[in-house]
Design an enzyme around this catalytic site. Structure first.
Site, PDB file in Angstrom:
ATOM      1  N   GLU A  44      20.743  -6.095  -4.567  1.00  0.00           N
ATOM      2  CA  GLU A  44      20.604  -4.271  -4.891  1.00  0.00           C
ATOM      3  C   GLU A  44      21.665  -4.076  -5.912  1.00  0.00           C
ATOM      4  OE1 GLU A  44      19.680  -2.919  -1.156  1.00  0.00           O
ATOM      5  OE2 GLU A  44      17.650  -3.876  -0.960  1.00  0.00           O
ATOM      6  N   CYS A  53      14.524  -8.868  -6.739  1.00  0.00           N
ATOM      7  CA  CYS A  53      13.615  -9.568  -5.409  1.00  0.00           C
ATOM      8  C   CYS A  53      14.343 -11.083  -5.490  1.00  0.00           C
ATOM      9  CB  CYS A  53      12.372  -9.420  -5.643  1.00  0.00           C
ATOM     10  SG  CYS A  53      11.604  -7.915  -5.204  1.00  0.00           S
ATOM     11  N   GLU A  55      12.453 -13.571  -4.906  1.00  0.00           N
ATOM     12  CA  GLU A  55      11.644 -14.440  -5.598  1.00  0.00           C
ATOM     13  C   GLU A  55      11.949 -14.749  -7.085  1.00  0.00           C
ATOM     14  OE1 GLU A  55      11.026 -12.081  -3.544  1.00  0.00           O
ATOM     15  OE2 GLU A  55       9.020 -12.248  -2.563  1.00  0.00           O
ATOM     16  N   CYS A  93       6.703  -9.557  -8.121  1.00  0.00           N
ATOM     17  CA  CYS A  93       6.916 -10.885  -7.783  1.00  0.00           C
ATOM     18  C   CYS A  93       5.665 -11.561  -8.129  1.00  0.00           C
ATOM     19  CB  CYS A  93       7.571 -10.989  -6.665  1.00  0.00           C
ATOM     20  SG  CYS A  93       9.342 -10.385  -6.549  1.00  0.00           S
TER      21      CYS A  93
HETATM   22  N1  THU Z   1      12.254  -7.305  -1.610  1.00  0.00           N
HETATM   23  C1  THU Z   1      12.488  -8.872  -2.145  1.00  0.00           C
HETATM   24  O1  THU Z   1      13.602  -9.540  -2.396  1.00  0.00           O
HETATM   25  N2  THU Z   1      11.117  -9.605  -2.235  1.00  0.00           N
HETATM   26  C2  THU Z   1       9.959  -8.763  -1.985  1.00  0.00           C
HETATM   27  O2  THU Z   1       8.832  -9.298  -2.450  1.00  0.00           O
HETATM   28  C3  THU Z   1       9.958  -7.459  -1.657  1.00  0.00           C
HETATM   29  C4  THU Z   1      11.249  -6.740  -1.483  1.00  0.00           C
HETATM   30  C5  THU Z   1      13.526  -6.881  -1.757  1.00  0.00           C
HETATM   31  C6  THU Z   1      14.083  -5.845  -2.761  1.00  0.00           C
HETATM   32  C7  THU Z   1      14.700  -4.855  -1.860  1.00  0.00           C
HETATM   33  O3  THU Z   1      16.175  -5.556  -2.052  1.00  0.00           O
HETATM   34  C8  THU Z   1      14.439  -5.200  -0.452  1.00  0.00           C
HETATM   35  O4  THU Z   1      13.777  -6.361  -0.332  1.00  0.00           O
HETATM   36  C9  THU Z   1      13.801  -3.915  -0.116  1.00  0.00           C
HETATM   37  O5  THU Z   1      12.694  -3.530  -1.028  1.00  0.00           O
END
Ligand code: THU
Length: 140
Positions: A44, A53, A55, A93
């Protein structure tokens, strides 16, 4: 390849999640056709939109090192202070996966740990997806 190993690798990657704003920690493990595993976590940012994310971190690592053929990805995610839950990949993703895989063959493994997970084809998670085949200038 053992899906349980992939889940374990995703859980390991989750420990590196940088998610001070959402507190939602996600790890991913991407298996290539040659048997290599690329791990990723969500990263983040104070400006929010640059966040990525888990993935897509894994795909970016793999593609930037020349990998173009993938078998499966495992995802383990959930709130920092609780155990993992079933954290299905977000729509962005799913679309990024669609760019690099055959959606009927590529498996998405989602779960809490190696004893509690489910396996889906990408085509189940992104039915009627739009991908390179829809364009004339399909990459080689
Ligand atoms: N997030 C992921 O890493 N993968 C996903 O497919 C869903 C969301 C992360 C993004 C963000 O840092 C946190 O989860 C909350 O949305």
């Amino acid at each position: 390849m053992d899906e349980k190993l992939l889940i374990r690798k995703a859980a390991e990657a989750r420990t590196f999640s940088y998610s001070p704003y959402s507190g939602y920690m996600v790890g991913a493990a991407l298996l290539t056709s040659s048997g290599k595993i690329y791990q990723g976590c969500n990263i983040e940012n104070a400006a929010f939109t640059p966040g990525i994310c888990a993935e897509r971190t894994a795909f970016a690592k793999a593609v930037s090192e020349g990998e173009m053929s993938f078998e499966a990805i495992a995802v383990v995610g959930g709130p920092k202070d609780a155990g993992p839950e079933y954290a299905y990949p977000c729509g962005v993703c799913r679309q990024v996966m669609m760019e690099f895989v055959d959606p009927r063959k590529f498996r998405v493994v989602v779960g809490r740990d190696e004893t509690d997970y489910s396996v889906h084809a990408l085509s189940e998670l992104l039915p009627f997806g739009f991908g390179p085949d829809n364009l004339n200038n399909t990459p080689d």
